[in-house]
Design a protein around this motif. Structure first.
Motif, PDB file in Angstrom:
ATOM      1  N   CYS A 116       2.259   1.808  -3.500  1.00  0.00           N
ATOM      2  CA  CYS A 116       1.219   2.344  -4.384  1.00  0.00           C
ATOM      3  C   CYS A 116       0.983   3.831  -4.103  1.00  0.00           C
ATOM      4  N   ALA A 117       0.908   4.174  -2.813  1.00  0.00           N
ATOM      5  CA  ALA A 117       0.664   5.575  -2.448  1.00  0.00           C
ATOM      6  C   ALA A 117       1.783   6.475  -2.959  1.00  0.00           C
ATOM      7  N   ALA A 153      -3.666   3.387  -7.484  1.00  0.00           N
ATOM      8  CA  ALA A 153      -4.803   3.024  -6.628  1.00  0.00           C
ATOM      9  C   ALA A 153      -4.583   1.640  -6.029  1.00  0.00           C
ATOM     10  N   GLU A 207     -15.431   8.425  -1.777  1.00  0.00           N
ATOM     11  CA  GLU A 207     -14.214   8.492  -2.593  1.00  0.00           C
ATOM     12  C   GLU A 207     -13.723   7.118  -3.048  1.00  0.00           C
ATOM     13  N   ALA A 208     -14.252   6.064  -2.454  1.00  0.00           N
ATOM     14  CA  ALA A 208     -13.740   4.714  -2.751  1.00  0.00           C
ATOM     15  C   ALA A 208     -13.985   4.327  -4.204  1.00  0.00           C
ATOM     16  N   GLN A 209     -13.027   3.627  -4.767  1.00  0.00           N
ATOM     17  CA  GLN A 209     -13.176   3.059  -6.111  1.00  0.00           C
ATOM     18  C   GLN A 209     -13.795   1.665  -5.963  1.00  0.00           C
ATOM     19  N   ASP A 226       1.282   7.031  -6.676  1.00  0.00           N
ATOM     20  CA  ASP A 226      -0.045   7.460  -7.109  1.00  0.00           C
ATOM     21  C   ASP A 226      -0.781   6.352  -7.864  1.00  0.00           C
ATOM     22  N   ASP A 241      -7.878   2.304  -1.301  1.00  0.00           N
ATOM     23  CA  ASP A 241      -8.518   3.210  -2.256  1.00  0.00           C
ATOM     24  C   ASP A 241      -9.825   2.648  -2.785  1.00  0.00           C
ATOM     25  N   GLY A 242     -10.025   1.337  -2.636  1.00  0.00           N
ATOM     26  CA  GLY A 242     -11.259   0.766  -3.130  1.00  0.00           C
ATOM     27  C   GLY A 242     -11.317  -0.729  -2.938  1.00  0.00           C
ATOM     28  N   GLN A 250       0.839  -1.201   0.000  1.00  0.00           N
ATOM     29  CA  GLN A 250       0.000   0.000   0.000  1.00  0.00           C
ATOM     30  C   GLN A 250       0.877   1.256   0.000  1.00  0.00           C
TER      31      GLN A 250
END
Length: 207
Positions: free
Chosen positions: A59-60, A65, A102-104, A63, A81-82, A56
């Motif tokens: 990924c952050a 997800a 905001e979640a994907q 950028d 993120d989702g 995670q």
């Protein structure tokens, strides 16, 4: 349509040097890898969370997800993120309530236009069609035609993901048919991840 992007799906084993491999894969195609799905099976939440943490963070930092497969509770715990839902994993609306605006939220739709339209109406952020090819990652009896990608991308704004046995050698028709994302796992992790991402980049650019 060269704005197709890669959606990496993790192998079931994300221990050992996998975080380094993920970082190399993301860095091999700047701007090409935009999503990563954390897909592990049979682990308790504590262990899953421990394995997810370094991935995670990578990924952050890039950028990308960070999407959790099938498990809304784990996605919430991680602040992911989702979440990606299979047909038996609950409703997009419920996931939205749990994870916030905001979640994907993505939904597996196999080869079904009906499932895809239902998912869109229920608030999914993307729909996934597949398996387009034989996959060693996950067995699927569903074989959509390329036409489903053309149909979807012509009618709907929501992005569509093509999944299932996709390799650099067979991905061009999917890109040309309108896939917004190619979901790939084995083609990346079963060999040299850097070479694989670069090969996908070449084929997508040429489509």
């Amino acid at each position: 349509m060269t704005d197709c992007q890669l959606y990496l799906i993790s192998p079931l084993d994300v221990s050992g040097d996998f975080p380094q491999r993920l970082e190399r894969a993301i860095e091999a195609g700047p701007g090409l890898v935009t999503a990563f799905q954390f897909r592990v099976k049979g682990l308790d939440q504590h262990e899953a969370a421990r394995l997810a943490a370094p991935l995670q963070a990578i990924c952050a930092a890039h950028d990308v997800a960070f999407i959790v497969n099938d498990d809304v509770a784990l996605a919430k715990r991680l602040g992911a993120d989702g979440v990606h839902l299979g047909q038996g994993d609950g409703e997009p609306r419920d996931a939205r309530e749990e994870l916030g605006r905001e979640a994907q939220i993505g939904v597996t739709c196999h080869a079904s236009k009906h499932f895809a339209m239902e998912a869109g109406e229920a608030g999914a952020d993307y729909v996934a069609f597949g398996a387009f090819f034989d996959s060693t990652t996950k067995a699927s009896e569903h074989r959509p035609e390329l036409e489903i990608l053309e149909w979807w991308s012509n009618l709907f704004e929501i992005p569509c993901v093509a999944i299932g046995g996709i390799t650099p050698a067979n991905c061009q028709p999917l890109v040309e048919a309108g896939a917004d994302f190619l979901a790939v796992s084995g083609a990346i992790w079963n060999g040299d991840e850097v070479a694989a991402v670069k090969a996908f980049a070449e084929q997508i650019a040429a489509a």
